[in-house]
Design a protein around this motif. Structure first.
Motif, mmCIF file in Angstrom:
data_model
loop_
_atom_site.group_PDB
_atom_site.id
_atom_site.type_symbol
_atom_site.label_atom_id
_atom_site.label_comp_id
_atom_site.label_asym_id
_atom_site.label_seq_id
_atom_site.Cartn_x
_atom_site.Cartn_y
_atom_site.Cartn_z
ATOM 1 N N THR B 67 37.982 35.681 49.232
ATOM 2 C CA THR B 67 37.190 36.635 49.998
ATOM 3 C C THR B 67 35.726 36.564 49.576
ATOM 4 O OG1 THR B 67 37.716 38.255 48.326
ATOM 5 C CG2 THR B 67 39.068 38.274 50.317
ATOM 6 N N ASP B 68 34.862 36.915 50.467
ATOM 7 C CA ASP B 68 33.437 37.021 50.143
ATOM 8 C C ASP B 68 32.815 38.014 51.109
ATOM 9 O OD1 ASP B 68 30.967 36.708 49.084
ATOM 10 O OD2 ASP B 68 30.539 34.800 50.140
ATOM 11 N N PRO B 69 32.442 39.188 50.692
ATOM 12 C CA PRO B 69 32.530 39.676 49.318
ATOM 13 C C PRO B 69 33.964 40.067 48.934
ATOM 14 C CG PRO B 69 31.763 41.418 50.756
ATOM 15 C CD PRO B 69 31.913 40.189 51.616
ATOM 16 N N LEU B 70 34.130 40.511 47.685
ATOM 17 C CA LEU B 70 35.451 40.905 47.203
ATOM 18 C C LEU B 70 35.999 42.074 48.017
ATOM 19 C CD1 LEU B 70 35.109 40.786 43.306
ATOM 20 C CD2 LEU B 70 35.933 39.016 44.868
ATOM 21 N N MET B 159 41.161 40.059 38.921
ATOM 22 C CA MET B 159 40.644 39.130 37.898
ATOM 23 C C MET B 159 39.241 38.648 38.271
ATOM 24 S SD MET B 159 43.933 36.664 37.328
ATOM 25 C CE MET B 159 45.433 37.208 36.522
ATOM 26 N N ARG B 160 39.058 38.365 39.564
ATOM 27 C CA ARG B 160 37.735 37.886 39.995
ATOM 28 C C ARG B 160 36.684 38.976 39.797
ATOM 29 N NH1 ARG B 160 37.868 36.410 45.765
ATOM 30 N NH2 ARG B 160 36.052 35.108 45.408
ATOM 31 N N ALA B 161 37.055 40.223 40.100
ATOM 32 C CA ALA B 161 36.134 41.337 39.875
ATOM 33 C C ALA B 161 35.838 41.464 38.382
ATOM 34 C CB ALA B 161 36.736 42.630 40.416
ATOM 35 N N ASN B 162 36.888 41.281 37.576
ATOM 36 C CA ASN B 162 36.737 41.371 36.116
ATOM 37 C C ASN B 162 35.802 40.275 35.591
ATOM 38 O OD1 ASN B 162 37.523 42.471 33.515
ATOM 39 N ND2 ASN B 162 38.728 40.602 33.220
ATOM 40 N N ASP B 163 35.741 39.169 36.316
ATOM 41 C CA ASP B 163 34.849 38.069 35.925
ATOM 42 C C ASP B 163 33.451 38.193 36.549
ATOM 43 O OD1 ASP B 163 36.665 36.923 34.253
ATOM 44 O OD2 ASP B 163 37.432 35.476 35.718
ATOM 45 N N GLY B 164 33.178 39.334 37.160
ATOM 46 C CA GLY B 164 31.836 39.612 37.650
ATOM 47 C C GLY B 164 31.522 39.036 39.018
ATOM 48 N N LYS B 165 32.569 38.539 39.717
ATOM 49 C CA LYS B 165 32.322 38.064 41.087
ATOM 50 C C LYS B 165 31.975 39.266 41.969
ATOM 51 C CE LYS B 165 33.877 33.711 40.345
ATOM 52 N NZ LYS B 165 35.147 33.642 39.646
ATOM 53 N N LYS B 166 31.223 38.990 42.993
ATOM 54 C CA LYS B 166 30.845 40.104 43.893
ATOM 55 C C LYS B 166 31.547 39.960 45.233
ATOM 56 C CE LYS B 166 27.817 41.957 41.046
ATOM 57 N NZ LYS B 166 28.286 43.043 40.220
#
Lengths: 651, 166
Positions: B67-70, B159-166
């Motif tokens: 997804t983009d954004p999350l 996990m992606r949010a936890n890794d700072g992805k937006k």
């Protein structure tokens, strides 16, 4: 002598072995060999007798697969010790930790096994249990009032409409204080009919038929044409109350009690019964809450044969009949007089004609007695000594156990001729053919459950495991193919094809559906809560640590409840839980389940607790400490695991 | 004598059957043992076509659409699942508890590998080189927590949010 017999058998076998193929067929080892990693064909549910449990074996290997706790506490998994299961063993006399479990019946639809439930009786404190065959767990236990010695139970009707319970030891109804010598006037036997909900399996005591004082022994329901009927064997129609060994063996004939349960049901619905006060416990286990509750009921409906004509008839049966077995067609009723030198076989067709034609020879306390010959299909002559129980192979043959002469006798239902006999080692009680009491028996195996073992296995002191023996009955001659030791003292047993239930097994409980009042839904929810002197510990278990694993601020005199939630979501990953010096038991917690162990420390100290079921390479590390301080000590409530232990203060 | 040799033949045949392409069954594999009537064999695994495929691990997830954004709903749902089924062993930081911390996992592994590992845990531990290396490090087989496909996807988002992805 025995050596000679063995040698002869071996010689006979080797004579048959003409080719490799016939040799394999004649080889008992290959018939019972189930290779490592392979499954047995059949689940065999075996009553535990004086251990109060039900054991499950695989056939043809005779391997013990499981012991299902039913009527006795089981420290192995905390049944009857955990807070959730104590209520299962509740009675009107409180928690009774033991009973004597004799007979089993698998649920049926249209006279065939449907693989849903297994019913079990408690003989001593009369109760009937229902076991769920997706979890192999006892789900329900119903106490039976106005009864004692619940022996002719838990046999079921063709569509599991009813489970029955019959009184072996007649007792006064209610709780009046009467002299034992007033047996004839005040003592009664009762035949209880427990309805079973079609969908949930839930049991309810629908009505009790009040019968004269005598001993009801065994029973089986009719099927097909005899669908509406239930048959109970009886002894002690002499109505003796002392030295029964002699005094209850006076008459040449006792009776098979034929009960038209459809009629009884109609009478009950039509208000012909009498509601009387009676207290009995009804215990149910709720899978969602993962907790059992016990309800005390206060009333029961009694049916008196005097008010309900055409409901009950007595069929004379020689002599002190024990087994009461109905053939797959529903036409033949086999009564096995344990002191008789013959086996009478009654015809349902003739029975109904005798009733229609009023071919009676008097009455027993007001209940019409049918003329023996009028209902008789014929007698199996000289079958052996001490006939007890009969099973059927669906190919027109019956197999009767002979207790005194230690043999199984195969005979033809059609002409009542003895076809074959094989010895058992020793003193056989019940027999079991998978589905052998249904409309569709499997004609491949027969198991004899023997009462005496003597020299069959390596000796283990004065007490020996009871022996069971597996016979191949697929041919004309029965062939002994396996001995295996059993657990407790098996009486009746049931068996079904593995395919009927093996794919329905619950593998773990979905943690997201865990509705337990004290679940810790994830480690974040692990907690310790004090209310007065009650301490509730919401603990989680996963390979391989417990949260919290350090607990302080608990005092002598507290009641500590460890509510342990197993967070695993995989098959065969239970965790155990035990704490030092707890005069209780351990727990086994299935994946996704919450189970509670109570601990009331009466001495100060450090109490280690740990997982008792080896769960991973770091199982030995799965442990913790509870600090119990003197009453009134200034120790704050503190708990946690790892680095959090010091930072989490009392809430 | 005849019986004995026959039995030995049966046993030998059984042994032969077993050695043909079967792997020892782990105590905690999800798959039940085979039926009495069936030989205990497992189908041979086709070799991964390319190194890129190998980096996706073994399992049914061959492509995962990101997804983009999350997706915030997926993140919230993933957090709930994390707390019930994962947090006992995995921290959100990089620090190892029982298993490795989650910080940076979406950089280290392809999304398909993550999805396959958390849903097809036993096969991955048995066969995937990266998963096997982690087992040697942690010394505890990751439990199969029987995640649904949705739960797994939501965890990946978390996990992606936890890794700072937006």
């Amino acid at each position: 002598m025995l050596g000679l017999a063995v040698a002869t058998t071996a010689a006979m076998q080797s004579c048959k072995m003409k080719t490799a193929a016939t040799a394999v067929q004649g080889d008992a080892a290959s018939k019972t060999y189930v290779a490592p990693g392979k499954y047995d064909e059949i689940y065999n549910f075996v009553s535990g007798g004086f251990n109060g449990q039900v054991s499950v074996y695989g056939l043809p290997s005779g391997r013990l697969l499981k012991v299902i706790p039913v009527f006795a506490v089981n420290p192995e998994n905390g049944y009857g010790y955990s807070e959730e299961t104590k209520a299962m063993l509740n009675t009107t006399n409180g928690l009774i930790p033991w009973d004597d479990q004799h007979h089993l019946d698998l649920s049926q639809t249209n006279g065939e096994q449907d693989g849903r439930w297994l019913f079990a009786n408690a003989n001593n404190t009369p109760r009937v249990a229902r076991i769920d065959l997706t979890t192999f767990k006892t789900m329900e236990i119903l106490q039976i009032p106005n009864s004692a010695g619940n022996h002719s139970s838990p046999f079921i009707t063709e569509n599991t409409e009813y489970v029955v319970a019959g009184t072996r030891f007649s007792v006064p109804l209610g709780s009046e204080d009467v002299p034992i010598s007033s047996f004839k006037d005040n003592f009664h036997s009762t035949a209880s009919f427990i309805s079973v909900d079609k969908t949930s399996g839930k049991m309810d005591l629908a009505f009790q038929i009040v019968l004269p004082g005598m001993n009801l022994d065994l029973s089986h329901a009719g099927k097909g044409p005899s669908h509406d009927w239930f048959f109970f064997s009886s002894y002690n129609t002499e109505q003796a109350y002392t030295l029964l060994e002699v005094n209850a063996s006076q008459k040449d004939k006792d009776y098979i009690v034929a009960v038209n349960w459809k009629k009884a049901e109609e009478y009950a619905k039509a208000g012909k019964g009498k509601k009387v006060p009676a207290t009995y416990a009804h215990n149910t286990y709720d899978e969602h809450k993962q907790t059992a509750t016990s309800e005390i009921k206060n009333e029961v409906l009694l049916l008196d044969p005097k008010d309900c004509p055409d409901m009950i008839y007595m069929i004379p049966c020689p002599k002190s009949p024990h087994g009461c077995d109905i053939d797959p067609s529903g036409e033949f009723i086999v009564g096995s007089g344990k002191l008789a030198a013959l086996i009478p076989v009654f015809s349902f067709n003739k029975l109904t004609k005798a009733i229609d034609g009023k071919q009676f020879e008097g009455d027993f306390k007001g209940i019409p007695i049918i003329k023996y010959e009028a209902a008789l299909h014929g007698e199996v002559q000289k079958p052996g000594l001490g006939p007890l129980h009969t099973e059927f192979d669906g190919k027109g043959n019956a197999y009767t156990s002979m207790f005194l002469s230690s043999e199984v006798v195969k005979w033809s239902l059609k002409d009542l001729q003895v076809l074959d006999r094989v010895p058992t080692y020793y003193s056989v009680g019940h027999l079991m053919i998978p589905g052998g009491d249904t409309k569709k028996p499997g004609g491949k195996y027969l198991v004899a459950y023997n009462k005496i073992t003597k020299d069959r296995f390596l000796p283990t002191g004065p007490e020996l495991a009871q022996s069971a023996q597996l016979y191949d009955i697929s041919g004309d001659k029965m062939q002994l193919i396996l001995d295996f030791p059993t657990f407790g003292e098996p009486h009746y047993a049931q068996a079904c094809q593995a395919s009927l239930i093996k794919d329905k097994q619950v593998k773990f409980y979905d943690i997201n559906k865990n509705g337990h009042d004290y679940v810790a839904m994830g480690e974040k929810k692990a907690n310790v809560v004090r209310k007065g002197n009650r301490v509730d510990i919401y603990m989680t278990a996963i390979r391989s640590h417990l949260v919290p694993d350090n607990i302080e601020g608990v005092f002598v005199g507290d009641e500590v409840y460890f509510h342990v939630t197993n967070l695993e979501q995989d098959w065969d990953i239970p965790h155990g839980f035990a704490i030092k010096n707890n005069p209780n038991a351990e727990l086994l917690i299935m994946p996704g389940e919450t189970v509670t162990l109570k601990f009331s420390p009466d001495k100060q100290g450090i109490y280690p607790f740990y997982c008792t079921d080896f769960c991973s390479a770091l199982h030995q590390e799965m442990s913790g400490y509870l600090r119990v301080s003197p009453k009134g000590a200034n120790v704050p409530l503190k708990f946690g695991t790892g680095e959090t232990v010091t930072s989490v203060a009392a809430k | 004598m005849k019986q004995v040799s026959l039995l030995a033949t049966v046993a030998a045949t059984a042994l032969l059957l077993y050695s043909c392409g079967s792997t020892p069954q782990q105590a905690d594999t999800e798959k039940p043992a085979t039926d009495n009537s069936m030989a205990a064999t497992t189908p041979a695994d086709p070799a991964p076509a390319t190194a890129a495929d190998a980096a996706k691990g073994k399992g049914k997830f061959t492509t995962v659409a990101l997804t983009d954004p999350l997706d915030q709903k997926m993140i919230a749902s993933g957090k709930t699942t994390y707390e019930v089924k994962c947090a006992a062993c995995h921290k959100l930081s990089g620090e190892k508890l029982v298993g490795p911390g989650w910080k940076g996992v979406t950089e280290r592994r392809k999304p398909e590998w993550i999805m396959n590992f958390i849903t097809n845990t036993d096969e991955m531990i048995d066969k995937d080189p990266a998963a096997q290396a982690m087992l040697e490090e942690c010394m505890v087989r990751m439990p199969n927590q029987h995640l649904t496909d949705d739960e797994a996807r939501h965890l990946l988002e978390y996990m992606r949010a936890n890794d700072g992805k937006k």
